[in-house]
Enzyme design. Structure first.
Site, PDB file in Angstrom:
ATOM      1  N   ARG A   1       9.542  -2.289  -6.552  1.00 19.38           N
ATOM      2  CA  ARG A   1       9.022  -3.235  -7.543  1.00 19.38           C
ATOM      3  C   ARG A   1       9.082  -2.661  -8.961  1.00 19.38           C
ATOM      4  O   ARG A   1       9.309  -3.406  -9.924  1.00 19.38           O
ATOM      5  CB  ARG A   1       7.600  -3.662  -7.173  1.00 19.38           C
ATOM      6  CG  ARG A   1       7.560  -4.413  -5.854  1.00 19.38           C
ATOM      7  CD  ARG A   1       6.292  -5.195  -5.667  1.00 19.38           C
ATOM      8  NE  ARG A   1       6.180  -5.685  -4.297  1.00 19.38           N
ATOM      9  CZ  ARG A   1       6.791  -6.770  -3.823  1.00 19.38           C
ATOM     10  NH1 ARG A   1       7.558  -7.495  -4.616  1.00 19.38           N
ATOM     11  NH2 ARG A   1       6.651  -7.125  -2.561  1.00 19.38           N
TER      12      ARG A   1
ATOM     13  N   ASP B   1       1.078  -7.492  -6.018  1.00 19.07           N
ATOM     14  CA  ASP B   1       2.485  -7.101  -5.940  1.00 19.07           C
ATOM     15  C   ASP B   1       3.255  -7.458  -7.209  1.00 19.07           C
ATOM     16  O   ASP B   1       4.306  -6.867  -7.487  1.00 19.07           O
ATOM     17  CB  ASP B   1       3.165  -7.759  -4.738  1.00 19.07           C
ATOM     18  CG  ASP B   1       2.718  -7.155  -3.418  1.00 19.07           C
ATOM     19  OD1 ASP B   1       2.318  -5.973  -3.410  1.00 19.07           O
ATOM     20  OD2 ASP B   1       2.753  -7.864  -2.394  1.00 19.07           O
TER      21      ASP B   1
ATOM     22  N   SER C   1      -7.658  -6.621   1.329  1.00 19.09           N
ATOM     23  CA  SER C   1      -6.273  -6.334   1.713  1.00 19.09           C
ATOM     24  C   SER C   1      -5.849  -7.237   2.851  1.00 19.09           C
ATOM     25  O   SER C   1      -6.435  -7.205   3.939  1.00 19.09           O
ATOM     26  CB  SER C   1      -6.140  -4.867   2.150  1.00 19.09           C
ATOM     27  OG  SER C   1      -4.903  -4.649   2.801  1.00 19.09           O
TER      28      SER C   1
ATOM     29  N   GLN D   1      -3.182  -6.868   4.490  1.00 23.04           N
ATOM     30  CA  GLN D   1      -2.632  -6.009   5.542  1.00 23.04           C
ATOM     31  C   GLN D   1      -3.720  -5.538   6.492  1.00 23.04           C
ATOM     32  O   GLN D   1      -3.545  -5.556   7.715  1.00 23.04           O
ATOM     33  CB  GLN D   1      -1.921  -4.810   4.916  1.00 23.04           C
ATOM     34  CG  GLN D   1      -0.677  -5.164   4.113  1.00 23.04           C
ATOM     35  CD  GLN D   1      -0.050  -3.935   3.469  1.00 23.04           C
ATOM     36  OE1 GLN D   1      -0.526  -2.822   3.622  1.00 23.04           O
ATOM     37  NE2 GLN D   1       1.034  -4.147   2.735  1.00 23.04           N
TER      38      GLN D   1
ATOM     39  N   ARG E   1       0.767   7.069   2.120  1.00 23.15           N
ATOM     40  CA  ARG E   1      -0.121   5.924   1.903  1.00 23.15           C
ATOM     41  C   ARG E   1      -1.299   5.940   2.876  1.00 23.15           C
ATOM     42  O   ARG E   1      -1.168   6.386   4.014  1.00 23.15           O
ATOM     43  CB  ARG E   1       0.662   4.612   2.017  1.00 23.15           C
ATOM     44  CG  ARG E   1       1.759   4.511   0.965  1.00 23.15           C
ATOM     45  CD  ARG E   1       2.532   3.218   1.058  1.00 23.15           C
ATOM     46  NE  ARG E   1       1.702   2.072   0.739  1.00 23.15           N
ATOM     47  CZ  ARG E   1       2.156   0.814   0.746  1.00 23.15           C
ATOM     48  NH1 ARG E   1       3.424   0.575   1.059  1.00 23.15           N
ATOM     49  NH2 ARG E   1       1.356  -0.187   0.462  1.00 23.15           N
TER      50      ARG E   1
END
Length: 427
Positions: A379, A306, A168, A170, A123
């Site tokens: 997910r 998500d 984002s 994050q 990632r």
């Protein structure tokens, strides 16, 4: 562990009942980090027991932070980063964990090495490495500085104004956490507003934070010890909400319904599902209706990124053709979630077209029993389980089921309870 397989026999009855989902994973990561940064005693109730927050807790312990599990489930934290990490910080599969910890490490005067499993090491990390370097941290990484492991020499940071190219939470959180240790204010400007967990929790812990539109500023300084209560995870509740919208009814109590976390409910409402929200208790009730296709894209995506895999399952059971666009971020999650969601739907016999930034889903009344490869993505695995119980008439299997332990270890038990399906996990 990711090689486990879930077998789901169809029951034909959909879902019915009450599900109390685990503590919010995103809030759990942040509660652990803020409690670790605050010198003194903090407590955390309702902490997610998934593998992702557990890795964050383990990483923080390497700084000398002490964690104690109380008999009632509360976690007591004796905070304060006491020394350089004594070992490599293993973040497992947690993208949130490694990016939040990168901000912590950049602000700490010492050397830290952060890594994770083979999925996390694929990632992109340049999105946090770049602003941290601009603040003065020394950050090295694989692939020209873009992939974990990350090696961070922190301390001596300067505040900055960072215009993030990516919407984002994050990235924003990483920079804000580093900003607590900078020499002046740090501002993050986003292309679109994202979830505000970090801003809310920093403010509650005594930090000076200003939010104006898409701009967030944090001023340097310590955070205070506090008692954190982690509410139920709405991203996990989305699986049961979609299952109910397709076939049945569920009640989901005690959820976190803060900014940007209940947007998936608006999508289900547009599709025609019956959705009731009791704000005072965080209770959501969803029941089935004849779903219709919708358009999903643009500024809506950051708030549901998500939930898109399971919303795609809802679209597969809706009348008409749903178009999901503007979802480039799905390409760099635990899997390429555009490709893996499309592959999952096609396995169930749903006509689906992959696009660079999303997908086109042609709804149908019933799904075929499927053999799904979740690509090691929790997910995708849980979305496939929803499809299997809601709209199939045979046995479906989902490989890579072990990944679900990262976020929702009790999913199979809840699946059996609300669907009556004799679901089983095997090697």
């Amino acid at each position: 562990m990711h090689e486990q397989t879930l077998s789901v026999p169809a029951t034909g009855g959909g879902v019915k009942g009450t599900v109390r989902v685990p503590g919010d994973k995103s809030v759990s990561h942040r509660a652990l980090v803020l409690a670790a940064l605050a010198p003194g005693r903090s407590t955390i109730e309702g902490l997610s027991r998934g593998e992702d927050p557990t890795h964050t807790r383990g990483a923080l312990a390497h700084f000398g932070v002490e964690f104690l599990d109380e008999a009632d489930g509360t976690v007591t934290v004796h905070g304060g980063l006491r020394h350089e990490p004594v070992d490599v910080l293993d973040c497992g599969n947690a993208g949130t964990g490694i990016r939040l910890l990168a901000g912590v490490c950049a602000g700490f005067d010492g050397l830290s090495v952060l890594t994770g499993d083979r999925y996390l090491r694929r990632r992109p990390m340049d999105r946090v490495a770049d602003p941290l370097r601009r603040m003065g941290a020394r950050v090295d990484a694989r692939a020209g500085g873009s992939l974990a492991p990350l090696v961070i020499r922190g301390g001596g940071l300067n505040g900055l104004t960072y215009h993030s190219p990516t919407a984002s939470a994050q990235v924003k959180s990483c920079v804000l956490l580093a900003g607590l240790a900078a020499s002046g204010p740090t501002t993050v400007v986003e292309p679109h507003p994202t979830r505000r967990h970090t801003e809310e929790m920093l403010t509650a812990a005594g930090a000076r934070v200003q939010v104006e539109g898409t701009s967030v500023t944090v001023h340097p300084g310590p955070v205070a010890p506090m008692a954190h209560t982690v509410p139920g995870d709405p991203s996990q509740s989305a699986f049961w909400a979609v299952a109910a919208a397709l076939a049945g009814e569920v009640e989901l109590p005690g959820l976190y319904l803060g900014y940007g976390r209940s947007d998936y409910l608006n999508v289900l409402r547009r599709m025609g599902a019956t959705v009731q929200v009791e704000e005072s208790t965080g209770t959501v009730r969803v029941s089935a209706a004849r779903l219709r296709a919708v358009q999903i894209g643009g500024e809506e995506v950051p708030g549901i990124v998500d939930e898109i895999p399971v919303l795609a399952v809802a679209a597969a059971g809706a009348q008409g053709t749903t178009v999901i666009s503007g979802a480039h971020e799905l390409r760099v999650k635990e899997s390429d979630r555009v490709a893996s969601t499309v592959a999952m739907l096609r396995a169930f016999g749903v006509e689906t077209e992959e696009r660079p930034d999303g997908m086109v889903v042609h709804g149908r009344e019933e799904f075929s029993p499927a053999a799904v490869d979740s690509a090691g993505d929790h997910r995708i695995a849980m979305a496939a389980a929803v499809a299997a119980v809601a709209r199939t008439s045979g046995l479906s299997t989902i490989t890579g089921w072990g990944s679900v332990a990262t976020s929702y270890p009790g999913f199979v038990e809840d699946l059996r309870t609300v669907s009556g399906a004799a679901a089983s996990v095997g090697a």
